[in-house]
Design a protein around this motif. Structure first.
Motif, PDB file in Angstrom:
ATOM      1  N   LEU A 223       0.837  -1.202   0.000  1.00  0.00           N
ATOM      2  CA  LEU A 223       0.000   0.000   0.000  1.00  0.00           C
ATOM      3  C   LEU A 223       0.870   1.249   0.000  1.00  0.00           C
ATOM      4  CD1 LEU A 223      -2.688  -1.165   2.585  1.00  0.00           C
ATOM      5  CD2 LEU A 223      -3.074  -0.716   0.150  1.00  0.00           C
TER       6      LEU A 223
ATOM      7  N   GLU B 262       2.096   1.991   9.208  1.00  0.00           N
ATOM      8  CA  GLU B 262       0.847   2.507   8.646  1.00  0.00           C
ATOM      9  C   GLU B 262       1.158   3.154   7.289  1.00  0.00           C
ATOM     10  OE1 GLU B 262      -2.095   1.985  10.373  1.00  0.00           O
ATOM     11  OE2 GLU B 262      -2.941   2.589   8.449  1.00  0.00           O
TER      12      GLU B 262
ATOM     13  N   GLN C  92      -4.870   5.049  -6.058  1.00  0.00           N
ATOM     14  CA  GLN C  92      -5.894   4.524  -5.154  1.00  0.00           C
ATOM     15  C   GLN C  92      -5.807   3.004  -5.175  1.00  0.00           C
ATOM     16  OE1 GLN C  92      -8.780   6.052  -3.277  1.00  0.00           O
ATOM     17  NE2 GLN C  92      -8.409   3.979  -2.501  1.00  0.00           N
TER      18      GLN C  92
ATOM     19  N   VAL D 114      -1.473   6.159   2.640  1.00  0.00           N
ATOM     20  CA  VAL D 114      -2.318   6.129   1.448  1.00  0.00           C
ATOM     21  C   VAL D 114      -3.082   7.440   1.256  1.00  0.00           C
ATOM     22  CG1 VAL D 114      -4.317   4.990   0.402  1.00  0.00           C
ATOM     23  CG2 VAL D 114      -2.524   3.623   1.481  1.00  0.00           C
ATOM     24  N   GLU D 115      -3.681   7.933   2.333  1.00  0.00           N
ATOM     25  CA  GLU D 115      -4.482   9.159   2.225  1.00  0.00           C
ATOM     26  C   GLU D 115      -3.590  10.336   1.816  1.00  0.00           C
ATOM     27  OE1 GLU D 115      -7.675   9.130   2.311  1.00  0.00           O
ATOM     28  OE2 GLU D 115      -7.843  11.299   1.975  1.00  0.00           O
TER      29      GLU D 115
ATOM     30  N   ALA E 225       0.741   4.583  -2.310  1.00  0.00           N
ATOM     31  CA  ALA E 225       0.724   5.935  -1.749  1.00  0.00           C
ATOM     32  C   ALA E 225       1.769   6.812  -2.422  1.00  0.00           C
ATOM     33  CB  ALA E 225       0.974   5.881  -0.242  1.00  0.00           C
TER      34      ALA E 225
ATOM     35  N   TYR F 181      -8.438  -0.368   4.053  1.00  0.00           N
ATOM     36  CA  TYR F 181      -8.264   0.387   2.807  1.00  0.00           C
ATOM     37  C   TYR F 181      -9.145  -0.132   1.675  1.00  0.00           C
ATOM     38  CZ  TYR F 181      -4.513   2.669   5.251  1.00  0.00           C
ATOM     39  OH  TYR F 181      -3.810   3.405   6.159  1.00  0.00           O
TER      40      TYR F 181
END
Ligand code: ADP
Ligand code: MG
Length: 318
Positions: free
Chosen positions: A69, A189, A78, A192-193, A73, A110
């Motif tokens: 992920l 963590e 996405q 991604v956002e 990112a 996610y």
């Protein structure tokens, strides 16, 4: 219960949320928005190289997806689908129970569909291929850094490496610092956002998996530019700042792997937008330097003098 097919059915078959055909056929079938491209990336975790034999499988399951992920990112994609290739020396139901629970906990966070994979016998390893969507104009490449851009880093650096050093008895930490650093090492963590919100802002980005200097060099090389990073500005956690051994602290911050923070570049007129994004995401974003013309990565002190770099980062074959 020992067959490969039992393992797949029992631990890795779940109804897909946004996939036409998922686990169980010869291939998965994905519906793609024609306005988007597919971003694809693969990362493996191998016993003895990336994790210890006694690693908690729950966190291994989370981490093998998290590190993938993190690649999504870094390019502003996405993430939507993943495949899992798992190699195990034997079927251990308790191990599989926890591994799959960790994997799906991260997948749920996610909204990732597990759409297939492979299950084989051999030395323990897990490989995920992740697929995400992004338009070609929104894709954030390593090659876009331009002279005069600011260099930014999310979160703090070196905690995972410090956790590893403590685990190997090369550092002595307080209980609080130890648990914080081990959490960064075992349970990263993915940002991604942040990656999604950097579309249209970042000119280049990379996720920090091998160490700051080593990864920054990839941006410099791909962009045909130089990165100048101010040593004192590098974001350090309490655990790093409390270390009595300055060499170990510097080593962790400059060359420690497994941070999974994002390093990105952006034009100076985005400073305010990035400050408010940092507040919104509740994630520290630190401006650590600048892009210059030229090549390579320089770490300098406040006066502009070079800081010596001993070990650049992790390289499997160096
Ligand atoms: P094939 O022999 O056609 O390659 P497999 O027997 O390897 O198929 O796998 C059967 C199905 O289970 C396929 O849909 C495959 O993608 C899926 N699969 C195998 N291993 C895993 C795994 N670890 N996680 C998720 N899906 C898996
Ligand atoms: Mg197969």
């Amino acid at each position: 219960m020992t067959s490969e097919f039992d393992v797949i059915a029992r631990y890795f078959s779940r109804p897909a949320q946004h996939t036409a055909v998922g686990v169980g056929d010869d291939a998965a079938l994905l519906a793609c928005d024609p306005a988007q491209q597919l971003a694809v990336s693969t990362d493996s975790l191998v016993e003895g190289t990336h994790f210890f034999a006694d690693a908690d499988p729950y966190f291994l399951g989370r981490k093998v997806l998290a590190v993938n992920l993190s690649d999504m990112a870094a390019c502003g994609a996405q993430p939507r689908w993943a495949t899992l290739a798992l190699t195990l020396p034997y079927v251990d139901p308790l191990w599989l129970e926890r591994f799959s629970a960790g994997f799906f906990a991260m997948a749920d966070a996610y909204a990732i569909d597990l759409i297939g994979g492979d299950t084989t016998r051999g030395p323990k390893s897990a490989t995920v291929t992740i697929l995400g969507t992004v338009s070609d104009s929104a894709f954030i490449a390593r090659s876009g850094a331009r002279a005069n851009d600011d260099v930014w880093i999310s979160g703090t650096l070196g905690d995972a490496a410090l956790g590893l050093a403590a685990h190997e008895k090369k550092a002595l930490l307080s209980d609080a610092a130890l648990s914080q650093c081990l959490a960064r090492l075992n349970n990263p963590e993915p940002r991604v956002e942040l990656g999604l919100r950097l579309r249209g802002i970042a000119t280049s980005a990379i996720d920090l998996s091998d160490g700051l200097v080593s990864d920054a060099r990839h941006i410099a090389q791909a962009s045909g530019a130089a990165l100048r990073i101010e040593f004192e500005r590098l974001p350090r956690s309490q655990a790093i700042r409390q270390l009595v051994d300055p060499n170990l602290a510097n080593q962790c911050v400059l060359a420690g792997g497994d941070d999974y923070e994002l390093l990105f570049t952006a034009a100076p007129d985005h400073r305010e937008a990035l400050a408010s994004l940092s507040r919104e995401l509740n994630l520290t974003l630190t401006r650590v330097g600048q892009v210059d013309s030229g090549s390579g990565v320089r770490i300098c002190d406040a006066s502009g003098a070079d800081v010596e770099i001993e070990h650049a980062g992790y390289d499997h074959f160096a």
